[in-house]
Write an enzyme that holds these catalytic residues in place. Structure first.
Site, PDB file in Angstrom:
ATOM      1  N   LYS A  57      -5.232   6.696 -20.047  1.00 17.61           N
ATOM      2  CA  LYS A  57      -5.518   7.139 -21.309  1.00 17.61           C
ATOM      3  C   LYS A  57      -4.398   6.953 -22.159  1.00 17.61           C
ATOM      4  O   LYS A  57      -3.927   5.769 -22.517  1.00 17.61           O
ATOM      5  CB  LYS A  57      -5.806   8.528 -21.397  1.00 17.61           C
ATOM      6  CG  LYS A  57      -7.196   8.599 -20.085  1.00 17.61           C
ATOM      7  CD  LYS A  57      -8.419   8.115 -20.626  1.00 17.61           C
ATOM      8  CE  LYS A  57      -9.357   8.216 -19.409  1.00 17.61           C
ATOM      9  NZ  LYS A  57      -9.791   9.473 -18.797  1.00 17.61           N
ATOM     10  N   ASP A  92      -4.766  19.307 -14.904  1.00 22.48           N
ATOM     11  CA  ASP A  92      -5.085  17.907 -15.274  1.00 22.48           C
ATOM     12  C   ASP A  92      -4.495  17.934 -16.383  1.00 22.48           C
ATOM     13  O   ASP A  92      -5.198  18.527 -17.564  1.00 22.48           O
ATOM     14  CB  ASP A  92      -6.587  17.803 -15.067  1.00 22.48           C
ATOM     15  CG  ASP A  92      -6.837  16.101 -15.491  1.00 22.48           C
ATOM     16  OD1 ASP A  92      -6.140  15.751 -16.356  1.00 22.48           O
ATOM     17  OD2 ASP A  92      -7.924  15.580 -14.988  1.00 22.48           O
ATOM     18  N   ARG A 105       0.641  -1.167   0.130  1.00 25.33           N
ATOM     19  CA  ARG A 105       0.020   0.021   0.031  1.00 25.33           C
ATOM     20  C   ARG A 105       0.901   1.154  -0.089  1.00 25.33           C
ATOM     21  O   ARG A 105       0.693   2.247  -0.325  1.00 25.33           O
ATOM     22  CB  ARG A 105      -0.958  -0.097   1.292  1.00 25.33           C
ATOM     23  CG  ARG A 105      -1.937   1.251   1.173  1.00 25.33           C
ATOM     24  CD  ARG A 105      -3.594   1.230   1.888  1.00 25.33           C
ATOM     25  NE  ARG A 105      -3.122   0.279   2.898  1.00 25.33           N
ATOM     26  CZ  ARG A 105      -2.756   0.239   4.251  1.00 25.33           C
ATOM     27  NH1 ARG A 105      -2.050   1.458   4.572  1.00 25.33           N
ATOM     28  NH2 ARG A 105      -3.080  -0.602   4.909  1.00 25.33           N
ATOM     29  N   TYR A 154     -13.243  17.908 -16.048  1.00 27.82           N
ATOM     30  CA  TYR A 154     -13.737  16.690 -16.213  1.00 27.82           C
ATOM     31  C   TYR A 154     -14.810  16.322 -15.312  1.00 27.82           C
ATOM     32  O   TYR A 154     -14.859  16.584 -13.806  1.00 27.82           O
ATOM     33  CB  TYR A 154     -12.584  15.480 -16.026  1.00 27.82           C
ATOM     34  CG  TYR A 154     -12.744  14.285 -16.167  1.00 27.82           C
ATOM     35  CD1 TYR A 154     -13.111  13.794 -17.287  1.00 27.82           C
ATOM     36  CD2 TYR A 154     -12.744  13.369 -14.840  1.00 27.82           C
ATOM     37  CE1 TYR A 154     -13.248  12.195 -17.604  1.00 27.82           C
ATOM     38  CE2 TYR A 154     -12.939  12.233 -15.246  1.00 27.82           C
ATOM     39  CZ  TYR A 154     -13.102  11.505 -16.524  1.00 27.82           C
ATOM     40  OH  TYR A 154     -13.485  10.206 -16.695  1.00 27.82           O
TER      41      TYR A 154
HETATM   42  C1  LIG Z   1     -10.359   9.979 -17.434  1.00 28.25           C
HETATM   43  C2  LIG Z   1      -9.996  11.002 -16.807  1.00 28.25           C
HETATM   44  C3  LIG Z   1      -9.819  11.348 -15.599  1.00 28.25           C
HETATM   45  C4  LIG Z   1     -10.226  10.102 -14.503  1.00 28.25           C
HETATM   46  O1  LIG Z   1      -9.312   9.053 -14.819  1.00 28.25           O
HETATM   47  P1  LIG Z   1      -9.671   7.408 -14.498  1.00 28.25           P
HETATM   48  O2  LIG Z   1      -8.469   6.799 -14.820  1.00 28.25           O
HETATM   49  O3  LIG Z   1     -10.818   6.991 -15.538  1.00 28.25           O
HETATM   50  O4  LIG Z   1     -10.160   7.490 -12.928  1.00 28.25           O
HETATM   51  C5  LIG Z   1      -9.432  12.570 -15.293  1.00 28.25           C
HETATM   52  N1  LIG Z   1      -9.281  13.391 -15.917  1.00 28.25           N
HETATM   53  C6  LIG Z   1      -9.366  13.384 -17.113  1.00 28.25           C
HETATM   54  C7  LIG Z   1      -9.275  14.533 -18.176  1.00 28.25           C
HETATM   55  C8  LIG Z   1      -9.946  12.202 -17.992  1.00 28.25           C
HETATM   56  O5  LIG Z   1     -10.020  12.268 -19.188  1.00 28.25           O
END
Ligand SMILES: *Cc1c(COP(=O)(O)O)cnc(C)c1O
Length: 381
Positions: free
Chosen positions: A195, A170, A46, A98
């Site tokens: 992503k 982000d 963890r 988001y």
């Molecule tokens: C997908 C996404 C997230 C969240 O990510 P997860 O891995 O799905 O929890 C946060 N910010 C943006 C811009 C995203 O496209």
């Protein structure tokens, strides 16, 4: 020797695990615990695991920063940052964050007294609101989802620095290869590694990068104290994925630029939004802070909700699915998918019409993608 380029670092960074066996790829350290007093200083998964360290090393190297901390998802990374806030703190947010970030602030952290204000950071008047509100944190995202608004990160970071306010960016839609928030003055750069970084749509992950060691300590604390860590296996997959990130992104960005220009001339398409295009409202900012326009293209079809949905379903090479950034092309119809639960007037204020669709370009051959889009467009009335 000169410092190797990002494409080389993405492949070769973190080979230190190989000393004993000569293994070319890292093993998966599937263990919950570690013998006390080991040289790596590991104690319990963890709060750390060799697969986390390998991925953190590559991520920091590719972003060219001091520290990266990995989490179980992008939302876990967001939670880690938000958990550093105190009751009564105000977060000044870009109004187009988001959806899960908005939900987390409004439905979870609001219960603990964390307040939010939402502003349009493409407007220069919003910079003054940093001085006015004196927030505990500024939260940005660029390009935004799904309308690909581009925010001048350096301008906002400069304004925040003069009020000593940390800035979170982000960076999921761009990745560190396209845009470097920390170099533009941000305190924290956040990525959903689910992503582009992993790129194969087979694992979830998140990461926070920083040059500030006290913020790094806070992220390491959140990873273990809140149980936000990833699994060693997912880290291993994402470490494998990032090796081809430069190669994949090059192809995806090239595909996106061609698709944007192609659809921009198509009579069935009302408008195209792509940061690399001359008609993007913040193209000058995009040119200044991004290397290329990214690999997401958003378009407006001259179609109602059912017709736009049918268009998405008629495509052969674009799977209709949420998410983005994988080698396979995806298409999303926000009105019936990501924003289905959002009220009509909020959708309108966000600019999400029934004919809006978002394309995440993959690595397929561009001729096949164009033929697929052209065919589905002929089916529109
Ligand atoms: C997908 C996404 C997230 C969240 O990510 P997860 O891995 O799905 O929890 C946060 N910010 C943006 C811009 C995203 O496209």
């Amino acid at each position: 020797m000169d410092k190797p380029a990002a494409a080389t670092r993405a492949i070769h960074h973190g080979e230190s695990f190989a000393a004993e066996t000569g293994t070319v790829m890292p093993p998966i350290y599937a263990t919950s615990t570690f013998a006390h007093g080991n040289p790596g200083g590991f104690d319990y998964t963890r709060s750390g695991n060799p697969n986390f360290s390998i991925l953190e090393g590559v991520l920091a190297s590719v972003e060219d920063c001091a520290h990266a901390t990995v989490f179980g998802s992008g939302v876990s990374a967001i939670t880690a940052i938000a958990s550093t806030l105190h009751q009564g703190d105000l977060v000044l947010c870009e109004e187009n964050l988001y959806g899960c970030t908005v939900r987390l602030f409004e439905q979870v952290f609001a219960k603990f007294g964390v307040r939010t204000e939402w502003v349009d950071f493409t407007k220069s008047a919003s910079l003054a609101s940093i001085h006015k509100h004196k927030p505990a944190m500024v939260w940005l995202e660029s390009p935004t989802n799904p309308l690909l608004k581009v925010i001048d990160l350096e301008a906002v970071c400069n304004a925040a620095r003069s009020s000593k306010v940390p800035v979170v960016v982000d960076n999921t839609f761009a990745t560190a290869l396209v845009q470097r928030p920390l170099k533009l003055g941000a305190t924290l750069s956040l990525t959903s590694t689910t992503k582009y970084i992993n790129g194969h749509s087979d694992a979830l992950g998140g990461a926070v990068s920083t040059d500030d060691s006290s913020w790094h300590q806070k992220m390491v604390f959140a990873q273990k104290a809140l149980g936000l860590m990833p699994s060693p296996f997912d880290c291993w997959l994402i470490t494998r994925g990032i090796k081809t990130l430069p190669l994949r992104l090059k192809q995806q960005i090239a595909n996106a630029a061609v698709v944007a220009d192609h659809l921009g001339c198509h009579p069935a398409v009302s408008w195209v939004r792509y940061p690399g295009r001359h008609d993007h409202p913040q193209q000058a900012v995009a040119l200044k802070q991004m290397k290329g326009g990214g690999a997401i293209v958003t378009i407006g079809l001259d179609a109602n909700r059912e017709q736009a949905y049918a268009f998405c379903k008629a495509l052969r090479w674009f799977t209709m699915a949420e998410s983005l950034g994988g080698v396979e092309s995806l298409i999303c119809h926000p009105a019936t998918m990501t924003h289905a639960a959002v009220s009509a007037d909020v959708k309108e204020s966000l600019g999400i019409s029934d004919g809006l669709v978002r394309l995440s370009l993959g690595c397929e051959d561009i001729a096949d993608l164009l033929a697929d889009l052209d065919h589905a467009l002929t089916l529109l009335p």
